[in-house]
Design a protein around this motif. Structure first.
Motif, PDB file in Angstrom:
ATOM      1  N   HIS A 181       0.826  -1.214   0.000  1.00 62.57           N
ATOM      2  CA  HIS A 181       0.000   0.000   0.000  1.00 62.57           C
ATOM      3  C   HIS A 181       0.863   1.267   0.000  1.00 62.57           C
ATOM      4  O   HIS A 181       0.546   2.251   0.661  1.00 62.57           O
ATOM      5  CB  HIS A 181      -0.954   0.017   1.191  1.00 62.57           C
ATOM      6  N   GLY A 182       1.958   1.221  -0.751  1.00 64.73           N
ATOM      7  CA  GLY A 182       2.815   2.391  -0.889  1.00 64.73           C
ATOM      8  C   GLY A 182       3.903   2.536   0.146  1.00 64.73           C
ATOM      9  O   GLY A 182       4.686   3.495   0.101  1.00 64.73           O
ATOM     10  N   ALA A 228      -0.228  14.012 -10.756  1.00 63.23           N
ATOM     11  CA  ALA A 228      -0.142  12.573 -10.540  1.00 63.23           C
ATOM     12  C   ALA A 228      -0.170  12.268  -9.054  1.00 63.23           C
ATOM     13  O   ALA A 228       0.153  13.119  -8.216  1.00 63.23           O
ATOM     14  CB  ALA A 228       1.131  12.012 -11.170  1.00 63.23           C
ATOM     15  N   ARG A 229      -0.530  11.039  -8.721  1.00 64.93           N
ATOM     16  CA  ARG A 229      -0.616  10.638  -7.319  1.00 64.93           C
ATOM     17  C   ARG A 229       0.036   9.272  -7.124  1.00 64.93           C
ATOM     18  O   ARG A 229      -0.071   8.393  -7.964  1.00 64.93           O
ATOM     19  CB  ARG A 229      -2.077  10.580  -6.872  1.00 64.93           C
ATOM     20  N   TYR A 230       0.703   9.130  -6.014  1.00 65.01           N
ATOM     21  CA  TYR A 230       1.222   7.840  -5.584  1.00 65.01           C
ATOM     22  C   TYR A 230       0.288   7.284  -4.514  1.00 65.01           C
ATOM     23  O   TYR A 230      -0.568   8.000  -3.982  1.00 65.01           O
ATOM     24  CB  TYR A 230       2.648   7.965  -5.046  1.00 65.01           C
ATOM     25  N   ILE A 231       0.445   6.023  -4.214  1.00 63.66           N
ATOM     26  CA  ILE A 231      -0.420   5.364  -3.233  1.00 63.66           C
ATOM     27  C   ILE A 231       0.215   5.459  -1.847  1.00 63.66           C
ATOM     28  O   ILE A 231       1.416   5.193  -1.680  1.00 63.66           O
ATOM     29  CB  ILE A 231      -0.667   3.904  -3.635  1.00 63.66           C
ATOM     30  N   SER A 264      11.460   4.863  -6.875  1.00 63.20           N
ATOM     31  CA  SER A 264      10.240   4.839  -6.072  1.00 63.20           C
ATOM     32  C   SER A 264       9.114   5.519  -6.841  1.00 63.20           C
ATOM     33  O   SER A 264       9.348   6.431  -7.648  1.00 63.20           O
ATOM     34  CB  SER A 264      10.444   5.543  -4.730  1.00 63.20           C
ATOM     35  N   PHE A 265       7.892   5.081  -6.589  1.00 63.31           N
ATOM     36  CA  PHE A 265       6.753   5.723  -7.229  1.00 63.31           C
ATOM     37  C   PHE A 265       6.612   7.167  -6.757  1.00 63.31           C
ATOM     38  O   PHE A 265       6.208   8.049  -7.530  1.00 63.31           O
ATOM     39  CB  PHE A 265       5.477   4.925  -6.959  1.00 63.31           C
ATOM     40  N   GLY A 266       6.969   7.425  -5.499  1.00 67.29           N
ATOM     41  CA  GLY A 266       6.923   8.797  -5.012  1.00 67.29           C
ATOM     42  C   GLY A 266       7.839   9.710  -5.796  1.00 67.29           C
ATOM     43  O   GLY A 266       7.455  10.833  -6.170  1.00 67.29           O
ATOM     44  N   ASP A 267       9.070   9.262  -6.083  1.00 71.91           N
ATOM     45  CA  ASP A 267      10.011  10.084  -6.841  1.00 71.91           C
ATOM     46  C   ASP A 267       9.519  10.330  -8.266  1.00 71.91           C
ATOM     47  O   ASP A 267       9.674  11.436  -8.807  1.00 71.91           O
ATOM     48  CB  ASP A 267      11.385   9.429  -6.871  1.00 71.91           C
ATOM     49  N   MET A 268       8.926   9.309  -8.894  1.00 71.22           N
ATOM     50  CA  MET A 268       8.399   9.508 -10.247  1.00 71.22           C
ATOM     51  C   MET A 268       7.254  10.508 -10.253  1.00 71.22           C
ATOM     52  O   MET A 268       7.190  11.400 -11.117  1.00 71.22           O
ATOM     53  CB  MET A 268       7.953   8.167 -10.841  1.00 71.22           C
ATOM     54  N   THR A 315       0.621  -3.328  -8.802  1.00 73.22           N
ATOM     55  CA  THR A 315       1.373  -2.623  -9.827  1.00 73.22           C
ATOM     56  C   THR A 315       1.856  -1.275  -9.310  1.00 73.22           C
ATOM     57  O   THR A 315       3.043  -0.965  -9.377  1.00 73.22           O
ATOM     58  CB  THR A 315       0.521  -2.418 -11.095  1.00 73.22           C
ATOM     59  N   PHE A 316       0.937  -0.468  -8.767  1.00 74.28           N
ATOM     60  CA  PHE A 316       1.290   0.878  -8.341  1.00 74.28           C
ATOM     61  C   PHE A 316       1.575   0.996  -6.844  1.00 74.28           C
ATOM     62  O   PHE A 316       2.216   1.952  -6.430  1.00 74.28           O
ATOM     63  CB  PHE A 316       0.177   1.857  -8.729  1.00 74.28           C
TER      64      PHE A 316
END
Length: 297
Positions: free
Chosen positions: A108-109, A182-185, A225-229, A262-263
């Protein structure tokens, strides 16, 4: 060399097919419709009209090829069985495409520190156990007289070489960023391994050329990391850098499995055997460098 490839109209399959054709292979692709066949043939490919549910067609098409690449689905067991049946006893090559959700956690992120290489025992979450069963069946088909291997790809980015130019995850985040951010989880600390499409297609070419029968290869060139993207994409599009949504909010848009595995997950891998067996060295830009170049205004 005659190659039969599923997923030729897609991002991964089209890119692999284009590379193999450029290397001199005669490439036949599975397509669903006559108009797709016309487009593929205009691009220099041969085509067979059908679907992954057409077991007899898949087996017959595989039997006519020297190499078969399954790039259409990591999760269609019947199609994989048919391709194996078509190649059994021939000594010919089957390259099956798996994906990084095989090693996904349910974070969950949140950050996860588990890292896999090819020697790490695979223990997928229950929702992805079927993928491991398919990968295992491919590898064990070596005992049926073919030369199989599994390439497990991390998050792929970069412009595709075939008809479909965009991958899935990064273009989705970029589209979010272009609209309202955009949003990260969750906290966005989850990490994914990643790899440029040019490096992926080179890995497939090398696997066909020199891969070990029954082998499993991770395909990755680094981590992000998804946060960095998300923060980078938001800055490039002029939005506040940070943006989060809950797993429930993401699931309502993406579907539960895509949101979680995935995310929202950590999928960290090291392609040690890939580099050793295939003499493969990734050369493409990192994911963040690609984003900076592709989406800069």
């Amino acid at each position: 060399m005659k190659v039969f490839i599923t997923g030729i109209t897609g991002y991964l399959g089209g890119s692999v097919a284009s590379r193999l054709k450029a290397e001199g292979a005669t490439v036949t692709g599975l397509v669903r419709r006559a108009d797709q066949a016309e487009l593929m043939e205009a691009a220099g490919f041969r085509s067979v009209i059908g679907s992954l549910d057409d077991g007899r067609l898949l087996a017959a098409s595989a039997a006519l090829a020297d190499v078969v690449v399954n790039a259409a689905s990591s999760d269609h067991a019947m199609a994989v069985d048919a391709l194996i049946e078509g190649l059994a006893g021939t000594g010919k090559t089957l390259v099956h495409s798996s994906g990084s959700s095989l090693i996904a956690d349910d974070a969950h992120g949140e950050y996860g520190d588990r890292i896999h290489d090819e020697s790490t025992p695979l223990m997928p979450v229950p929702q992805k156990a079927h993928r491991l069963a398919i990968d295992t069946a491919v590898r064990r088909s070596a005992f049926r007289g073919l030369r199989p291997m599994v390439l497990c790809n991390s998050l792929i980015y970069g412009e595709g070489l075939g008809a479909k130019k965009d991958s899935i995850q990064i273009p989705f985040l970029a589209a979010q960023a272009s609209r309202s951010g955009a949003r990260y989880i969750g906290p966005g600390r989850n990490i994914t391994s990643s790899v440029h499409i040019d490096d992926v297609v080179r890995a497939y070419h090398l696997a066909i050329e020199r891969g070990r029968s029954g082998a499993f290869y991770f395909v990755e060139s680094g981590e992000v990391s998804f946060g960095d993207m998300v923060r980078l994409l938001n800055r490039l599009h002029g939005h506040p850098a940070d943006g989060s949504w809950t797993i429930d909010e993401a699931s309502a848009v993406l579907g539960n499995e895509k949101a979680r595995f995935t995310f929202g997950s950590n999928t960290r891998m090291r392609g040690i055997a890939t580099r050793h067996d295939l003499d493969w060295t990734p050369k493409g830009p990192t994911a963040l460098a690609f984003l900076s170049d592709r989406y800069a205004k």
